[in-house]
Design a protein around this motif. Structure first.
Motif, short mmCIF file in Angstrom:
data_model
loop_
_atom_site.label_atom_id
_atom_site.label_comp_id
_atom_site.label_asym_id
_atom_site.label_seq_id
_atom_site.Cartn_x
_atom_site.Cartn_y
_atom_site.Cartn_z
N HIS A 146 0.95 -1.23 0.01
CA HIS A 146 -0.11 -0.13 0.02
C HIS A 146 0.79 1.36 -0.15
O HIS A 146 0.55 2.14 -0.67
CB HIS A 146 -1.10 0.03 1.11
CG HIS A 146 -2.20 -1.06 1.31
ND1 HIS A 146 -2.74 -1.21 2.09
CD2 HIS A 146 -2.56 -1.73 0.04
CE1 HIS A 146 -3.56 -2.13 1.56
NE2 HIS A 146 -3.53 -2.49 0.59
N HIS A 147 2.03 1.02 0.80
CA HIS A 147 2.85 2.68 0.91
C HIS A 147 3.25 2.73 -0.30
O HIS A 147 3.54 4.05 -0.90
CB HIS A 147 3.75 2.23 1.96
CG HIS A 147 4.86 1.28 1.57
ND1 HIS A 147 6.05 1.68 0.79
CD2 HIS A 147 5.21 -0.04 1.95
CE1 HIS A 147 6.77 0.64 0.54
NE2 HIS A 147 6.34 -0.34 1.32
N THR A 193 1.82 2.35 -3.43
CA THR A 193 0.72 3.03 -4.20
C THR A 193 0.56 4.64 -3.58
O THR A 193 0.39 5.46 -4.33
CB THR A 193 -0.53 2.27 -4.01
OG1 THR A 193 -0.31 1.04 -4.44
CG2 THR A 193 -1.62 2.91 -4.96
N GLN A 194 0.50 4.56 -2.36
CA GLN A 194 0.49 5.75 -1.95
C GLN A 194 1.64 6.92 -2.05
O GLN A 194 1.42 8.20 -2.75
CB GLN A 194 0.49 5.91 -0.44
CG GLN A 194 -0.78 5.16 0.45
CD GLN A 194 -0.50 5.11 1.81
OE1 GLN A 194 0.47 4.71 2.55
NE2 GLN A 194 -1.67 5.55 2.62
N HIS A 214 -7.05 5.56 -0.25
CA HIS A 214 -5.63 5.84 0.37
C HIS A 214 -5.89 7.14 1.09
O HIS A 214 -5.38 7.44 2.07
CB HIS A 214 -4.44 5.84 -0.50
CG HIS A 214 -3.99 4.47 -0.78
ND1 HIS A 214 -3.45 3.60 0.33
CD2 HIS A 214 -4.14 3.80 -1.97
CE1 HIS A 214 -3.19 2.60 -0.33
NE2 HIS A 214 -3.46 2.69 -1.78
N PHE A 215 -6.70 7.88 0.41
CA PHE A 215 -6.91 9.28 0.84
C PHE A 215 -8.40 10.09 1.11
O PHE A 215 -8.44 10.79 2.01
CB PHE A 215 -6.09 10.53 0.03
CG PHE A 215 -4.88 10.27 -0.27
CD1 PHE A 215 -3.77 10.47 0.57
CD2 PHE A 215 -4.50 9.44 -1.51
CE1 PHE A 215 -2.36 9.90 0.44
CE2 PHE A 215 -2.98 8.93 -1.37
CZ PHE A 215 -1.96 9.43 -0.57
N LEU A 256 -5.96 14.60 0.10
CA LEU A 256 -4.91 14.34 -0.74
C LEU A 256 -3.99 15.56 -0.83
O LEU A 256 -2.67 15.39 -0.47
CB LEU A 256 -5.18 13.72 -2.24
CG LEU A 256 -4.08 13.81 -3.06
CD1 LEU A 256 -2.92 12.70 -2.55
CD2 LEU A 256 -4.50 13.36 -4.56
#
Length: 227
Positions: free
Chosen positions: A9-10, A12-13, A51-52, A58
């Motif tokens: 995930h990190h 992609t973030q 994620h945001f 964001l």
């Protein structure tokens, strides 16, 4: 069947944050559509929302990623210098260097996005969005209060209102320097690489800011004449 590696995930973030940082710098916050953002980051809209949560969240994450550690480092540097000074007030020049150094060094970071962020930050200072300006103000507030206290100890003879104005002018000068590094080439025809030399910028800017901070104060008669 070929198994595809699942990206953490990190990662992609980070891709989303990097893409947003660059696009916001190029097109502004309103001019960057979610469609453009997802195409640049190589993700779908669901990933951004996961994620945001929203575009506003964001935007906040983009600024927090850089400003939180930068301001933490600034405060830590002031703490370190005051400890070494053994309770004595710091020199104004040392305080100025502690504040401008962190952001100027980011100008040299072209590979990891630091330069993009600095230009985005400069653009934000003239952005009409009250919510974004309030966000930036809130992120800077602890560091600004800490540096204001250091200046008050260093310059006890300066009226507090005058100090606030001079810090305002100092901060504006730094912001413009970070945002408009191309302008100096138009004025003076300097070498392009000089615009991104943090050491040279720090020396020139610090000298200028110290002179402004310590300039003679206007007397009551001068203020009346100016009016």
């Amino acid at each position: 069947m070929t198994l595809r590696a699942v990206k953490p995930h990190h990662e992609t973030q980070l891709r989303i944050l990097d893409a947003a940082e660059e696009l916001f710098m190029q097109h502004g916050f309103e001019g960057t559509s979610m469609r453009l953002l997802t195409a640049r980051a190589g993700v779908n809209l669901a990933a951004v929302n996961y994620h945001f949560g929203s575009k506003d969240a964001l935007i906040e994450a983009v600024f927090r990623r850089r400003l939180d550690p930068m301001n933490t480092a600034r405060i830590a540097e002031i703490d370190r210098m005051e400890k070494e000074a053994g309770g004595q007030p710091l020199e104004p020049e040392a305080i100025i260097r502690a504040f401008v150094g962190a952001s100027l060094r980011m100008i040299e970071d072209s590979k990891c996005g630091g330069r993009n962020f600095i230009r985005l930050l400069g653009r934000t200072y003239t952005d009409p969005s009250k919510s974004i300006r309030a966000l930036i103000g809130g992120l800077y507030a602890p560091a600004m209060e800490r540096f204001k206290a250091a200046f008050e100890r260093a310059l006890p003879q300066m009226p507090r209102d005058e100090l606030v104005w001079r810090m305002h002018f100092m901060f504006g000068t730094l912001a413009y320097t970070l945002a408009a590094t191309d302008t100096v080439q138009l004025i003076a025809g300097c070498k392009p690489e000089d615009r991104y030399d943090a050491r040279l910028l720090e020396e020139r800017l610090t000298s200028f800011l110290v002179a402004g901070l310590l300039a003679p104060q206007l007397g009551a008669k001068d203020v009346k004449k100016a009016a």
